[in-house]
Design an enzyme around this catalytic site. Sequence first.
Site, PDB file in Angstrom:
ATOM      1  CB  SER A  73      -0.949   0.020   1.204  1.00  0.00           C
ATOM      2  OG  SER A  73      -0.232   0.153   2.418  1.00  0.00           O
ATOM      3  CE  LYS A 142      -2.886   2.163   4.988  1.00  0.00           C
ATOM      4  NZ  LYS A 142      -2.723   1.306   3.795  1.00  0.00           N
TER       5      LYS A 142
END
Length: 272
Positions: A73, A142
Amino acid sequence: MTSDDRGSSSLSMDEEPRSSHVGDDVKGRKAGKPKRKQLPLWQETILLLGVALVLAIVIKTFFVQAFYIPSESMEPGLILNDRILIQKVSYWGGGEPERGDVVVFKDPGGWLPPEDSAGPTNPVAQVMAKIGLYPTGGHLVKRVIGVAGDTIECCDDQGRLMVNGKAIDETAFVRRGTGKCDGPMPTDGRCDEDWETGPIPEGHIFVMGDNRSRSADSSQKMCRPDETECVPGDEFVPVDLVVGKVFVLLWPADRFRWNTRPDVFEDVPDPS
């Protein structure tokens, strides 16, 4: 100068000079003070290991902690199984994540599958994880896109995200999805429709992976207009869950680098 002039600095013939080491014996040790007993090697080893363990726990709790990248990701910057270090000093004393920071945070609930939340199963790895020498489970990494008060829109005519009306050029670190934009739709990773979120509540952040079409992040947690079971607000991550900011890609050695906040977020205006 006469002997009278020298006064107390002179000695009579019958006096003996006094040593400056008063109380010392012939071996130089102070009288009445026994020699310190040396600890056996095994006791010294246990003592050193104990000190090292305490230091490791203190460092993990307040300063630095190791993690690994569990998915794709965050590509292209961070790839699967990369080892990273996070620092916690930036968020001391009320400091909070800033736009552009890459952060590690605890699962807010339902973001990770059970196998990724379990952590290490090997007993040795479990002990090492406790003291910060082995990555723990139940965490995500993230990039912070928005902070409290911000409004985020997807997208301008060049496919760029806009924060408080300012388009962000993320070309240097983002991998776009099949829709050729920087802000995929919540479920299918495409850019067929525009979306907007915010203002972000106080004490929360909006995060996205750099691999925009392959990241289960805040954009995926947003409620779509036709959804009935979605809970509004689940897309925002509480700041209290943030463990720290990624500051170095540690391993593999040929990819070692310092991680810094991109300059493109500096020009984002404050929320109106």
